[in-house]
Enzyme design. Sequence first.
Site, short mmCIF file in Angstrom:
data_model
loop_
_atom_site.label_atom_id
_atom_site.label_comp_id
_atom_site.label_asym_id
_atom_site.label_seq_id
_atom_site.Cartn_x
_atom_site.Cartn_y
_atom_site.Cartn_z
N HIS A 37 0.82 -1.22 0.00
CA HIS A 37 0.00 0.00 0.00
C HIS A 37 0.85 1.26 0.00
O HIS A 37 1.51 1.58 0.98
CB HIS A 37 -0.93 0.02 1.21
N ASP A 61 0.31 5.41 -1.40
CA ASP A 61 -0.66 6.36 -1.93
C ASP A 61 -0.05 7.39 -2.87
O ASP A 61 -0.58 8.50 -3.02
CB ASP A 61 -1.36 7.08 -0.77
N GLU A 108 -8.57 1.27 -3.37
CA GLU A 108 -8.78 1.50 -1.94
C GLU A 108 -10.18 2.07 -1.70
O GLU A 108 -10.35 3.24 -1.36
CB GLU A 108 -7.71 2.44 -1.38
N HIS A 167 -13.51 2.30 2.18
CA HIS A 167 -12.51 3.17 2.79
C HIS A 167 -13.10 3.58 4.14
O HIS A 167 -13.80 2.79 4.78
CB HIS A 167 -12.15 4.36 1.90
N HIS A 210 -9.72 -1.07 6.75
CA HIS A 210 -10.75 -0.03 6.78
C HIS A 210 -12.16 -0.53 7.08
O HIS A 210 -13.04 0.27 7.37
CB HIS A 210 -10.80 0.78 5.47
N HIS A 265 -3.04 -2.87 4.88
CA HIS A 265 -2.33 -1.91 5.72
C HIS A 265 -3.07 -1.74 7.05
O HIS A 265 -3.78 -0.78 7.26
CB HIS A 265 -2.12 -0.57 5.00
N ASP A 276 1.70 2.34 3.88
CA ASP A 276 0.82 3.51 3.76
C ASP A 276 1.60 4.79 3.53
O ASP A 276 1.14 5.88 3.88
CB ASP A 276 -0.08 3.66 4.99
#
Length: 426
Positions: A60, A62, A181, A208, A252, A273, A346
């Site tokens: 993961h 971003d 995600e 999410h 999440h 994550h 992350d």
Amino acid sequence: MTESLWTRYRCVLILAVLFLIGAFAVILGVALGVIANQIDDTHEGVVQRVLEEYPLIDAHNDLPWTIRQKTKNKVYSFDFYADTRQLWPMTINLTDPSFSYMPPCTDIPRLRKGKVGAQFWSIFTSCESSGKDAVRMGLDQVDVVYKFVRRYSDVFELVRTADGLLDAFRRNKIASAIGLEGGHMIGNTLGVLRMHYELGTRYMTLTHSCDTDWADSYLVDVNETSTRGLTDFGKIVVKEMNRLGMMVDLSHVSHQTMIDAILTSEAPIIFSHSNVFTLCNHYRNVQDDVIDMTKENGGIIMVNFYNGYLNCDPNQQQNTTIQTVADHLDYIKDRIGADFVGLGADFDGVELYPIDLDDTSKYPNLLLELRRRGWTEVELRKVVGENFIRVFRAVERVRDNLRDQPPYEDIIAREDIQVAECTTNI
């Protein structure tokens, strides 16, 4: 030839053979000694060897969101060989100012320094887009991945399979895969899910930090507002992901959604994550009963580097350090074994990271800490990538076993759609 001559000849021959054997043994011993001396079994040497021989897979990152926030998705407007901390300082204007500034953690030099062998790039859009233009925004972010992989094809290679990931690593490329995600980006339709798979998406996080119309996020646990978990349509989403060969990601989601998804899925699940709830009781983390279910399912929990999910009650510490991250990895290993843990940092998606583990160049620091704690070379290979490859291949086997099954064509009930005015018909 007389008998005496033949006897002497045999003796000379035997002595010659014995001499050659002895000489060979000496040479072999010296060679083995040289090789032994070249094998570095220091902690640093073991870590280096693991990272050279097997890809470090992070589930993961971003970066696509960072590119959206800081460049409006203009991949050709910056040099990814440059230090992104200098390119994008805190004073930069963000595309969506409702989000706080995220420190840039990723660029090509730091990825290489950190020995990253494979990266799942996260496709993220704000929950504010849910029921509106989330599908469009998600596709924009997939396009970002395609663009930077194409622009920097000397470094990155888009991969869609477990074997493809390993092949890219052998070519000294950073294998680049796609993770979606948030289920809000499929717009409540299985058709969009299937098209994401065709584009290369190989896992989807079911929610999410917001509910979808078919699955609860962890916020219902925080607010104690629902125990719904997965709806009937949500279970179909999971089954269709199994059929496609797309990994089911439970970071999440709510506690009940985790349980429902694990019980529904024919394939191993992932937490791309997430951390340990017992050590840090944030509901984004995984509780012990689900940790145990993950082992039974054959899945994997990939530990997150965000301070807020690492360091909180009941074990709040003054500083969040590499040792804090190692504690979460140790907990999972000690509870269910070293076969069910991985890394999902992350990076570029949160504000605060542990000391000395704050960007993509720092992975070796963490592995060195694990080695000092007694993790074997075999166990280090598992945490950096072997466990994830095992899960990836298992998901592909389930897909292959379901190859003759037609796609699910279920349609979500209109009364279950919260923003129905943005939906015309099926």
